[in-house]
Design a protein around this motif. Structure first.
Motif, PDB file in Angstrom:
ATOM      1  N   ALA A  60       6.481 -38.753 -57.844  1.00  0.00           N
ATOM      2  CA  ALA A  60       5.483 -38.483 -56.603  1.00  0.00           C
ATOM      3  C   ALA A  60       3.860 -39.156 -56.985  1.00  0.00           C
ATOM      4  O   ALA A  60       3.674 -39.736 -57.946  1.00  0.00           O
ATOM      5  N   ARG A  61       3.415 -39.323 -55.982  1.00  0.00           N
ATOM      6  CA  ARG A  61       1.993 -39.995 -55.491  1.00  0.00           C
ATOM      7  C   ARG A  61       1.012 -39.321 -55.243  1.00  0.00           C
ATOM      8  O   ARG A  61       1.792 -39.149 -53.678  1.00  0.00           O
ATOM      9  N   ASP A  62       0.473 -39.286 -55.679  1.00  0.00           N
ATOM     10  CA  ASP A  62      -1.057 -38.309 -54.850  1.00  0.00           C
ATOM     11  C   ASP A  62      -0.260 -36.885 -54.558  1.00  0.00           C
ATOM     12  O   ASP A  62      -0.920 -36.861 -53.159  1.00  0.00           O
ATOM     13  N   GLY A  63       0.051 -36.227 -54.852  1.00  0.00           N
ATOM     14  CA  GLY A  63       1.141 -34.358 -54.628  1.00  0.00           C
ATOM     15  C   GLY A  63       2.179 -34.902 -54.054  1.00  0.00           C
ATOM     16  O   GLY A  63       2.706 -34.437 -53.534  1.00  0.00           O
ATOM     17  N   GLN A  64       2.402 -35.923 -53.227  1.00  0.00           N
ATOM     18  CA  GLN A  64       3.929 -36.409 -52.742  1.00  0.00           C
ATOM     19  C   GLN A  64       5.209 -36.576 -52.806  1.00  0.00           C
ATOM     20  O   GLN A  64       5.284 -38.108 -53.881  1.00  0.00           O
ATOM     21  N   GLN A  65       5.666 -35.640 -52.952  1.00  0.00           N
ATOM     22  CA  GLN A  65       7.328 -35.994 -53.237  1.00  0.00           C
ATOM     23  C   GLN A  65       8.010 -37.407 -52.426  1.00  0.00           C
ATOM     24  O   GLN A  65       7.640 -37.706 -51.402  1.00  0.00           O
ATOM     25  N   ARG A  66       9.006 -37.522 -53.674  1.00  0.00           N
ATOM     26  CA  ARG A  66       9.231 -39.070 -53.190  1.00  0.00           C
ATOM     27  C   ARG A  66      10.915 -38.613 -52.945  1.00  0.00           C
ATOM     28  O   ARG A  66      12.184 -39.626 -53.298  1.00  0.00           O
ATOM     29  N   LEU A  67      11.255 -37.726 -51.440  1.00  0.00           N
ATOM     30  CA  LEU A  67      12.778 -37.596 -51.969  1.00  0.00           C
ATOM     31  C   LEU A  67      13.376 -38.524 -50.178  1.00  0.00           C
ATOM     32  O   LEU A  67      12.502 -39.406 -49.881  1.00  0.00           O
ATOM     33  N   GLY A  68      13.844 -37.345 -49.885  1.00  0.00           N
ATOM     34  CA  GLY A  68      14.449 -38.045 -48.546  1.00  0.00           C
ATOM     35  C   GLY A  68      15.980 -39.499 -48.198  1.00  0.00           C
ATOM     36  O   GLY A  68      16.178 -39.433 -49.534  1.00  0.00           O
ATOM     37  N   TRP A  69      16.664 -39.151 -47.283  1.00  0.00           N
ATOM     38  CA  TRP A  69      17.439 -39.439 -46.987  1.00  0.00           C
ATOM     39  C   TRP A  69      17.986 -40.956 -47.309  1.00  0.00           C
ATOM     40  O   TRP A  69      18.556 -41.622 -47.507  1.00  0.00           O
ATOM     41  N   HIS A  70      17.123 -41.606 -46.710  1.00  0.00           N
ATOM     42  CA  HIS A  70      16.075 -43.723 -47.232  1.00  0.00           C
ATOM     43  C   HIS A  70      16.525 -43.489 -48.904  1.00  0.00           C
ATOM     44  O   HIS A  70      17.347 -44.464 -48.968  1.00  0.00           O
ATOM     45  N   ARG A  71      15.553 -43.138 -49.368  1.00  0.00           N
ATOM     46  CA  ARG A  71      15.536 -42.814 -50.702  1.00  0.00           C
ATOM     47  C   ARG A  71      16.992 -42.201 -51.141  1.00  0.00           C
ATOM     48  O   ARG A  71      17.457 -43.253 -52.229  1.00  0.00           O
ATOM     49  N   PHE A  72      17.704 -41.560 -50.831  1.00  0.00           N
ATOM     50  CA  PHE A  72      18.881 -41.075 -52.005  1.00  0.00           C
ATOM     51  C   PHE A  72      19.954 -41.797 -50.841  1.00  0.00           C
ATOM     52  O   PHE A  72      20.504 -41.683 -52.024  1.00  0.00           O
ATOM     53  N   GLY A  73      19.833 -42.576 -50.144  1.00  0.00           N
ATOM     54  CA  GLY A  73      20.860 -43.423 -50.265  1.00  0.00           C
ATOM     55  C   GLY A  73      20.652 -44.560 -51.212  1.00  0.00           C
ATOM     56  O   GLY A  73      21.566 -45.541 -51.195  1.00  0.00           O
ATOM     57  N   ARG A  74      19.472 -45.015 -51.464  1.00  0.00           N
ATOM     58  CA  ARG A  74      19.187 -46.115 -52.546  1.00  0.00           C
ATOM     59  C   ARG A  74      19.568 -45.756 -53.638  1.00  0.00           C
ATOM     60  O   ARG A  74      20.243 -46.046 -54.543  1.00  0.00           O
ATOM     61  N   PHE A  75      19.684 -44.296 -53.757  1.00  0.00           N
ATOM     62  CA  PHE A  75      19.590 -43.838 -55.472  1.00  0.00           C
ATOM     63  C   PHE A  75      21.186 -43.716 -54.753  1.00  0.00           C
ATOM     64  O   PHE A  75      21.654 -44.164 -56.311  1.00  0.00           O
ATOM     65  N   LEU A  76      22.011 -43.517 -54.303  1.00  0.00           N
ATOM     66  CA  LEU A  76      23.755 -43.084 -54.260  1.00  0.00           C
ATOM     67  C   LEU A  76      24.188 -44.559 -54.052  1.00  0.00           C
ATOM     68  O   LEU A  76      24.962 -44.862 -55.379  1.00  0.00           O
ATOM     69  N   ALA A  77      23.715 -45.760 -53.972  1.00  0.00           N
ATOM     70  CA  ALA A  77      24.541 -47.186 -54.501  1.00  0.00           C
ATOM     71  C   ALA A  77      23.670 -47.399 -55.843  1.00  0.00           C
ATOM     72  O   ALA A  77      24.782 -47.474 -56.455  1.00  0.00           O
ATOM     73  N   LEU A  78      22.958 -47.102 -56.092  1.00  0.00           N
ATOM     74  CA  LEU A  78      22.879 -46.982 -57.459  1.00  0.00           C
ATOM     75  C   LEU A  78      23.349 -46.171 -58.909  1.00  0.00           C
ATOM     76  O   LEU A  78      23.955 -46.610 -59.326  1.00  0.00           O
TER      77      LEU A  78
END
Length: 127
Positions: A60-78
Motif C-alpha cells: 500500500a502507498r500513502d494509505g491506499q491499498q493496491r488491489l483491483g482486477w488489473h493488479r489481480f490479473g498480473r498477480f494471476l499470471a505470476l
C-alpha cells in the motif's frame, strides 16, 4: 516505501500464507487427494489470502491499498507460473520419495519461490 518495511510485512504475511497453503495441502492429500490437485488447492487458498494482505498492507502507498482486477490479473499470471513450478517440484517429490516427504518439501519449495516472487510482486504486480 521502505524495502525493509515491505520485506518484513511480506515475510510475516508469507509465513501465514505458507501455513494455510501447507495445511490445506497436507489435509487434502492425507484424505486421499493426489498431490497435484492438493497442491493446487493449497496454493489457491494461500494465494487469495496473500493477494489481499499484500495489496492491502505490504505494498500500500500513502494509505491506499493496491488491489483491483488489473493488479489481480498480473498477480494471476505470476501465480500460474510459480504454481506450475511448485506443482512440478512437489509432485515429483511425492512420486519419487513419497507423500510424507512431499509434505516436508513443500515449505522449502514455497520458501524458495517466495524470495523470487517478492521482487516480482513489488515491481510488476503492486507497482
Amino acid at each position: 516505501m521502505s524495502l525493509f518495511r515491505q520485506g518484513s510485512q511480506y515475510l510475516a504475511f508469507g509465513l501465514l500464507q505458507l501455513l494455510l497453503d501447507w495445511a490445506v495441502f497436507v489435509a487434502a492429500t492425507a484424505l486421499g487427494m493426489p498431490a497435484v490437485p492438493g497442491n493446487l488447492l493449497g496454493r489457491t487458498c494461500g494465494a487469495l489470502l496473500g493477494f489481499w494482505l499484500n495489496g492491502r498492507f505490504t505494498f500500500a502507498r500513502d494509505g491506499q491499498q493496491r488491489l483491483g482486477w488489473h493488479r489481480f490479473g498480473r498477480f494471476l499470471a505470476l501465480w500460474l507460473v510459480t504454481t506450475a513450478v511448485s506443482t512440478w517440484l512437489v509432485s515429483t517429490v511425492a512420486a519419487t520419495l513419497g507423500l510424507q516427504l512431499a509434505w516436508l518439501a513443500k515449505p522449502m519449495v514455497e520458501g524458495g519461490l517466495a524470495m523470487v516472487t517478492f521482487f516480482l510482486l513489488r515491481h510488476l504486480v503492486f507497482r
